[in-house]
Design a protein around this motif. Structure first.
Motif, short mmCIF file in Angstrom:
data_model
loop_
_atom_site.label_atom_id
_atom_site.label_comp_id
_atom_site.label_asym_id
_atom_site.label_seq_id
_atom_site.Cartn_x
_atom_site.Cartn_y
_atom_site.Cartn_z
N ALA A 31 0.94 -1.23 -0.07
CA ALA A 31 -0.50 0.15 -0.08
C ALA A 31 1.13 1.43 0.27
N ASP A 32 2.35 0.96 0.30
CA ASP A 32 2.94 2.56 1.22
C ASP A 32 3.20 1.91 -0.20
N ALA A 33 4.04 1.86 -1.55
CA ALA A 33 4.65 1.44 -2.71
C ALA A 33 4.30 2.36 -4.13
N SER A 34 4.90 3.61 -4.28
CA SER A 34 4.42 3.80 -5.15
C SER A 34 4.22 2.77 -6.61
N PRO A 35 3.46 3.50 -8.05
CA PRO A 35 3.64 2.84 -8.84
C PRO A 35 5.02 2.00 -9.43
N ALA A 36 6.17 3.01 -9.66
CA ALA A 36 7.50 2.78 -9.85
C ALA A 36 7.99 1.39 -9.15
N GLU A 37 6.98 1.39 -7.96
CA GLU A 37 8.15 0.25 -7.38
C GLU A 37 7.46 -0.80 -6.92
N MET A 38 6.32 -1.25 -8.14
CA MET A 38 6.22 -2.01 -8.63
C MET A 38 6.76 -3.26 -9.53
N LEU A 39 6.79 -4.57 -8.58
CA LEU A 39 8.11 -5.20 -9.27
C LEU A 39 8.18 -5.97 -9.97
N PRO A 40 9.22 -6.03 -10.93
CA PRO A 40 9.70 -6.22 -12.26
C PRO A 40 8.53 -7.62 -12.88
N GLY A 41 8.62 -8.96 -11.36
CA GLY A 41 7.86 -10.37 -11.57
C GLY A 41 6.31 -10.11 -12.10
N ASP A 42 6.09 -9.34 -11.25
CA ASP A 42 4.91 -9.23 -11.81
C ASP A 42 4.25 -8.70 -12.99
N LEU A 43 4.95 -6.96 -12.98
CA LEU A 43 5.09 -7.21 -14.49
C LEU A 43 5.49 -7.77 -15.46
N GLU A 44 6.74 -8.20 -15.45
CA GLU A 44 6.44 -9.52 -16.80
C GLU A 44 5.80 -10.12 -16.96
N THR A 45 4.73 -10.77 -15.26
CA THR A 45 3.58 -11.30 -16.00
C THR A 45 2.40 -11.13 -16.50
N ALA A 46 1.82 -9.12 -16.46
CA ALA A 46 1.33 -9.05 -17.21
C ALA A 46 1.14 -8.90 -18.84
N ARG A 47 2.85 -8.44 -18.82
CA ARG A 47 3.52 -8.81 -20.00
C ARG A 47 3.33 -9.88 -20.93
N ARG A 48 3.52 -10.78 -20.44
CA ARG A 48 3.73 -12.31 -20.74
C ARG A 48 2.00 -12.55 -21.21
N PHE A 49 1.38 -12.60 -20.27
CA PHE A 49 0.20 -12.64 -20.30
C PHE A 49 -0.90 -11.67 -21.46
N GLY A 50 -0.33 -11.31 -21.70
CA GLY A 50 -0.49 -9.99 -23.01
C GLY A 50 -0.63 -10.88 -23.74
N GLN A 51 0.70 -11.24 -24.44
CA GLN A 51 1.49 -12.26 -25.45
C GLN A 51 0.60 -13.22 -25.35
N ARG A 52 0.26 -14.11 -24.67
CA ARG A 52 -0.96 -15.19 -24.32
C ARG A 52 -1.96 -14.99 -24.92
N ILE A 53 -2.72 -13.79 -25.01
CA ILE A 53 -3.76 -12.95 -25.17
C ILE A 53 -3.99 -12.91 -27.07
N ALA A 54 -2.56 -12.22 -27.35
CA ALA A 54 -2.77 -11.72 -28.23
C ALA A 54 -2.38 -13.21 -29.26
N GLU A 55 -1.83 -14.62 -29.11
CA GLU A 55 -1.75 -15.12 -29.98
C GLU A 55 -2.19 -16.77 -29.88
N VAL A 56 -3.47 -16.86 -28.55
CA VAL A 56 -5.14 -17.25 -28.85
C VAL A 56 -5.84 -15.97 -29.88
N ALA A 57 -6.07 -14.62 -29.73
CA ALA A 57 -6.27 -13.58 -30.57
C ALA A 57 -6.25 -14.35 -31.99
N ALA A 58 -5.34 -14.16 -31.77
CA ALA A 58 -4.35 -14.40 -33.58
C ALA A 58 -4.76 -15.86 -34.18
N ARG A 59 -4.88 -17.07 -33.40
CA ARG A 59 -5.75 -18.07 -33.41
C ARG A 59 -7.02 -18.18 -33.59
N TRP A 60 -7.80 -16.92 -32.92
CA TRP A 60 -9.21 -17.15 -32.83
C TRP A 60 -9.74 -16.75 -34.19
#
Length: 184
Positions: free
Chosen positions: A153-182
């Motif tokens: 709660a006391d962390a700024s957006p700049a302090e978000m963990l790179p692992g959580d942001l990488e999870t979100a980025r990879r999630f986006g990749q998966r959505i794009a791959e599924v959308a291309a197949r769909w």
């Protein structure tokens, strides 16, 4: 290339960072819900034209923000016309604690997608759940339903963990791959 839109509300900037990471991975457009719960001019039309809609909200008190709920309620006009039927949907959230009842928020987003007749895309990621796992690993929070992040709660957006942001980025990749197949 599928047309993917990330529609989100962010109260303090953390969910916005997640939205940016998802959009980067998916090659998606960002569509922010403002502090009054409204979309910008042309926002509904962008969602109508999208092949996939990715929804994001912080988890406040075990659910989506009121601003996101206002957007969801306003989408009932699309529901009535079945305008989003058979679109792909996915979702993500952030809260201050490790659990934070984030799954309740993802279930809300899933239910909204199902009411629209959509098809849900999960993370497709294995959790980081071994003794060797570190908090900064991809999918450390261990969600299959959608991307989750935990930011103190006391962390700024700049302090978000790179692992959580990488999870979100990879999630986006998966959505794009599924959308291309769909789209085939």
């Amino acid at each position: 290339m599928p047309d993917i839109v990330v529609v989100y509300h962010s109260g303090y900037g953390h969910t916005q960072r997640m939205a940016q990471a998802v959009a980067e991975g998916a090659g998606a457009q960002l569509l922010a819900i403002d502090a009054d719960g409204n979309l910008p001019e042309g926002g509904w039309e962008r969602l109508d034209a999208a092949d996939a809609i990715v929804m994001g909200s912080p988890t406040y008190m075990g659910g989506v923000s009121w601003q996101f709920k206002k957007f969801a309620d306003a989408s009932s006009k699309r529901w009535f016309a079945q305008a989003w039927k058979d679109k792909l949907f996915a979702g993500f959230t952030n809260s201050a604690t490790m659990n934070g009842d984030k799954l309740s928020t993802l279930h809300y987003l899933f239910t909204l997608a199902m009411q629209h007749g959509g098809v849900w895309v999960g993370t497709g990621m294995m959790p980081s759940n071994t003794k060797a796992a570190q908090r900064n690993d991809v999918n450390y929070v261990g969600s299959s339903a959608g991307a989750m992040a935990s930011t103190p709660a006391d962390a700024s957006p700049a302090e978000m963990l790179p692992g959580d942001l990488e999870t979100a980025r990879r999630f986006g990749q998966r959505i794009a791959e599924v959308a291309a197949r769909w789209a085939r």
